[in-house]
Design a protein around this motif. Structure first.
Motif, PDB file in Angstrom:
ATOM      1  N   LEU A  55       0.797  -1.127   0.070  1.00 44.99           N
ATOM      2  CA  LEU A  55      -0.055  -0.036  -0.021  1.00 44.99           C
ATOM      3  C   LEU A  55       0.851   1.336   0.037  1.00 44.99           C
ATOM      4  O   LEU A  55       0.648   2.108  -0.587  1.00 44.99           O
ATOM      5  N   LEU A  56       1.789   1.207   0.898  1.00 51.63           N
ATOM      6  CA  LEU A  56       2.786   2.499   0.876  1.00 51.63           C
ATOM      7  C   LEU A  56       3.392   2.692  -0.653  1.00 51.63           C
ATOM      8  O   LEU A  56       3.530   3.807  -1.016  1.00 51.63           O
ATOM      9  N   ALA A  57       3.802   1.560  -1.308  1.00 54.00           N
ATOM     10  CA  ALA A  57       4.282   1.708  -2.539  1.00 54.00           C
ATOM     11  C   ALA A  57       3.287   2.341  -3.420  1.00 54.00           C
ATOM     12  O   ALA A  57       3.580   3.378  -4.353  1.00 54.00           O
ATOM     13  N   GLU A  58       1.987   1.641  -3.504  1.00 48.45           N
ATOM     14  CA  GLU A  58       1.144   2.292  -4.379  1.00 48.45           C
ATOM     15  C   GLU A  58       0.760   3.601  -4.192  1.00 48.45           C
ATOM     16  O   GLU A  58       0.522   4.437  -5.084  1.00 48.45           O
ATOM     17  N   THR A  59       0.839   4.375  -2.873  1.00 48.29           N
ATOM     18  CA  THR A  59       0.507   5.624  -2.581  1.00 48.29           C
ATOM     19  C   THR A  59       1.574   6.508  -3.208  1.00 48.29           C
ATOM     20  O   THR A  59       1.579   7.753  -3.427  1.00 48.29           O
ATOM     21  N   ALA A  60       2.945   5.923  -3.282  1.00 48.17           N
ATOM     22  CA  ALA A  60       4.135   6.691  -3.722  1.00 48.17           C
ATOM     23  C   ALA A  60       4.789   7.594  -2.812  1.00 48.17           C
ATOM     24  O   ALA A  60       5.635   8.402  -2.941  1.00 48.17           O
ATOM     25  N   GLU A  61       4.000   7.863  -1.684  1.00 49.18           N
ATOM     26  CA  GLU A  61       4.453   8.849  -0.797  1.00 49.18           C
ATOM     27  C   GLU A  61       5.795   8.576  -0.146  1.00 49.18           C
ATOM     28  O   GLU A  61       6.707   9.559   0.164  1.00 49.18           O
ATOM     29  N   LEU A  62       6.100   7.325  -0.151  1.00 47.71           N
ATOM     30  CA  LEU A  62       7.617   6.888   0.490  1.00 47.71           C
ATOM     31  C   LEU A  62       8.526   6.637  -0.445  1.00 47.71           C
ATOM     32  O   LEU A  62       9.683   6.304  -0.161  1.00 47.71           O
ATOM     33  N   THR A  63       7.999   6.751  -1.376  1.00 46.03           N
ATOM     34  CA  THR A  63       9.098   6.542  -2.920  1.00 46.03           C
ATOM     35  C   THR A  63       9.387   7.508  -3.456  1.00 46.03           C
ATOM     36  O   THR A  63      10.494   8.053  -3.956  1.00 46.03           O
ATOM     37  N   ASP A  64       8.408   8.658  -3.638  1.00 41.39           N
ATOM     38  CA  ASP A  64       8.558   9.807  -4.670  1.00 41.39           C
ATOM     39  C   ASP A  64       8.605  10.927  -3.568  1.00 41.39           C
ATOM     40  O   ASP A  64       9.422  11.923  -3.996  1.00 41.39           O
ATOM     41  N   ALA A 183       7.040  -3.245  -1.657  1.00 42.64           N
ATOM     42  CA  ALA A 183       7.759  -3.140  -0.157  1.00 42.64           C
ATOM     43  C   ALA A 183       9.050  -2.925  -0.110  1.00 42.64           C
ATOM     44  O   ALA A 183       9.819  -2.133   0.507  1.00 42.64           O
ATOM     45  N   ARG A 184       9.885  -3.549  -1.151  1.00 40.71           N
ATOM     46  CA  ARG A 184      11.219  -3.314  -1.277  1.00 40.71           C
ATOM     47  C   ARG A 184      11.758  -2.167  -1.769  1.00 40.71           C
ATOM     48  O   ARG A 184      12.622  -1.578  -1.396  1.00 40.71           O
ATOM     49  N   ARG A 185      10.883  -1.596  -2.807  1.00 41.52           N
ATOM     50  CA  ARG A 185      11.140  -0.222  -3.282  1.00 41.52           C
ATOM     51  C   ARG A 185      10.969   0.957  -2.154  1.00 41.52           C
ATOM     52  O   ARG A 185      11.601   1.870  -2.005  1.00 41.52           O
ATOM     53  N   VAL A 186      10.088   0.742  -1.343  1.00 39.02           N
ATOM     54  CA  VAL A 186       9.758   1.386  -0.037  1.00 39.02           C
ATOM     55  C   VAL A 186      10.852   1.649   0.821  1.00 39.02           C
ATOM     56  O   VAL A 186      11.228   2.427   1.428  1.00 39.02           O
ATOM     57  N   SER A 187      11.523   0.199   1.112  1.00 37.97           N
ATOM     58  CA  SER A 187      12.499   0.122   2.032  1.00 37.97           C
ATOM     59  C   SER A 187      13.771   0.553   1.478  1.00 37.97           C
ATOM     60  O   SER A 187      14.626   1.311   2.227  1.00 37.97           O
ATOM     61  N   ASP A 188      14.006   0.405   0.078  1.00 36.09           N
ATOM     62  CA  ASP A 188      15.368   1.047  -0.427  1.00 36.09           C
ATOM     63  C   ASP A 188      15.208   2.601  -0.257  1.00 36.09           C
ATOM     64  O   ASP A 188      16.213   3.272  -0.106  1.00 36.09           O
ATOM     65  N   ALA A 189      14.165   3.230  -0.725  1.00 37.30           N
ATOM     66  CA  ALA A 189      13.878   4.735  -0.557  1.00 37.30           C
ATOM     67  C   ALA A 189      14.219   5.115   0.955  1.00 37.30           C
ATOM     68  O   ALA A 189      14.678   6.223   0.985  1.00 37.30           O
ATOM     69  N   ALA A 220      12.830 -10.651   4.478  1.00 38.05           N
ATOM     70  CA  ALA A 220      11.723 -10.517   3.975  1.00 38.05           C
ATOM     71  C   ALA A 220      12.114  -9.570   2.513  1.00 38.05           C
ATOM     72  O   ALA A 220      11.389  -9.560   1.823  1.00 38.05           O
ATOM     73  N   PHE A 221      12.952  -8.672   2.896  1.00 36.14           N
ATOM     74  CA  PHE A 221      13.622  -7.776   1.753  1.00 36.14           C
ATOM     75  C   PHE A 221      14.307  -8.404   0.752  1.00 36.14           C
ATOM     76  O   PHE A 221      14.682  -7.693  -0.232  1.00 36.14           O
ATOM     77  N   ARG A 222      14.851  -9.495   0.932  1.00 36.38           N
ATOM     78  CA  ARG A 222      15.950 -10.185   0.210  1.00 36.38           C
ATOM     79  C   ARG A 222      17.175  -9.102   0.023  1.00 36.38           C
ATOM     80  O   ARG A 222      17.753  -9.356  -1.260  1.00 36.38           O
ATOM     81  N   TYR A 223      17.695  -8.813   0.982  1.00 37.55           N
ATOM     82  CA  TYR A 223      18.823  -8.155   1.136  1.00 37.55           C
ATOM     83  C   TYR A 223      20.198  -9.266   1.172  1.00 37.55           C
ATOM     84  O   TYR A 223      19.846 -10.295   1.970  1.00 37.55           O
ATOM     85  N   LYS A 224      21.259  -8.745   0.968  1.00 40.94           N
ATOM     86  CA  LYS A 224      22.279  -9.557   1.378  1.00 40.94           C
ATOM     87  C   LYS A 224      22.791  -9.535   2.746  1.00 40.94           C
ATOM     88  O   LYS A 224      22.903  -8.234   3.235  1.00 40.94           O
ATOM     89  N   PRO A 225      22.728 -10.427   3.546  1.00 37.78           N
ATOM     90  CA  PRO A 225      23.125 -10.118   4.659  1.00 37.78           C
ATOM     91  C   PRO A 225      24.663  -9.382   5.063  1.00 37.78           C
ATOM     92  O   PRO A 225      25.445  -9.685   4.525  1.00 37.78           O
TER      93      PRO A 225
END
Length: 313
Positions: A55-64, A183-189, A220-225
């Protein structure tokens, strides 16, 4: 004042009746830096629940508009801490939070989980990295404070004690943490925003932030440990900071989130009523009834810069 005088004051108060006073002392006198970092991590954890992160990604508030979303979230939560549930700006902040949330299809379980992060993550952070552990009075007061906030937000099934909040958080994460591309895009941003505050040190700060994420978030975010040595170094640095802070004199005046250098979007001040987004769909207000009061923009102290801060009081 001596280093433990605020703790002595807290222990003279009733955590069920004086929860706002206790939480305000804890958050603005004893652990303002730690509380900011812990609440950042609390909100970040929620992205790993796909229904929330998507949902946070769809609103773009936390990415844009990542900085604005960060500022508005911190300032709205801060207004309730500073002005309380019955103060004009506190009521306005809750109304704004409810208007935004009710414009989207957010389930009660997700809302309750987010509320749990506000209680459990700060307790765990401060016990691990703070200059002292939270007292029982502070833990009980924090649970009561956020249970009260949750009721004002219309959340149902709210835990009553810290132990219940912790159980709710842990079981919800175990059942719902998982991968989502948005969600990964929100995390990265979010990580990029926080690292970007430190200019040329951004890569180091981003690596340090990653080192503070537990394995469930990394998965969950598939980051490299992160390398174990990096995790050890970061956590050791935080514990050394805590030892240094323990030797400092107590903070005599409160430090609110609006005074943090990370808040960058309102250099000339702000009105609480103008914070956040304004979705087109009509939304609700605070579900807890209050006596009629004047518009917060015209009420005494409802708008205008606080002395010496350039921010709204």
């Amino acid at each position: 004042m001596r280093r433990y005088d605020w703790l002595k004051e807290i222990r003279r108060l009733d955590p069920e009746r004086d929860y706002l006073r206790i939480y305000r002392i804890t958050a603005t006198h004893e652990f303002p830096w730690d509380m900011t970092r812990a609440l950042e991590l609390a909100l970040y954890r929620t992205y790993a629940v796909p229904s929330i992160g998507r949902l946070l990604a769809e609103t773009a508030e936390l990415t844009d508009r990542t900085q604005k979303r960060y500022d508005d979230t911190a300032l709205l939560l801060d207004a309730v801490v500073e002005h309380g549930f019955d103060g004009a700006d506190g009521r306005t902040a809750i109304r704004r939070i409810n208007q935004m949330h009710r414009s989207y299809d957010i389930g009660n379980d997700d809302m309750r989980y987010v509320l749990c992060t506000f209680v459990v993550v700060p307790k765990r952070w401060i016990d691990r990295y703070g200059w002292r552990r939270l007292s029982d009075h502070e833990t009980r007061a924090m649970a009561t404070y956020y249970a009260t906030l949750g009721r004002h937000m219309g959340i149902t099934g709210i835990p009553r004690t810290y132990e219940e909040f912790a159980h709710c958080l842990d079981s919800y994460e175990e059942a719902h943490f998982g991968w989502d591309e948005g969600a990964r895009r929100v995390s990265d941003a979010t990580l990029d925003l926080m690292a970007g505050w430190y200019g040329p040190l951004a890569p180091v700060v981003r690596g340090a932030s990653m080192a503070l994420l537990d394995d469930s978030l990394i998965t969950a975010f598939r980051y490299k440990p992160p390398r174990p040595a990096v995790r050890t170094a970061v956590r050791t640095a935080l514990r050394l900071r805590a030892r240094a802070v323990r030797l400092m004199p107590p903070r005599r005046t409160p430090h609110y989130a609006r005074q943090n250098p990370e808040i960058k979007g309102y250099p000339h001040g702000f009105r609480v009523a103008d914070l956040g987004t304004f979705p087109g769909r009509r939304a609700g207000t605070c579900p807890v009834p209050h006596p009629e009061s004047p518009d917060p923009s015209t009420a005494p102290g409802g708008a205008g810069p606080a002395p010496g801060t350039g921010q709204t009081a």
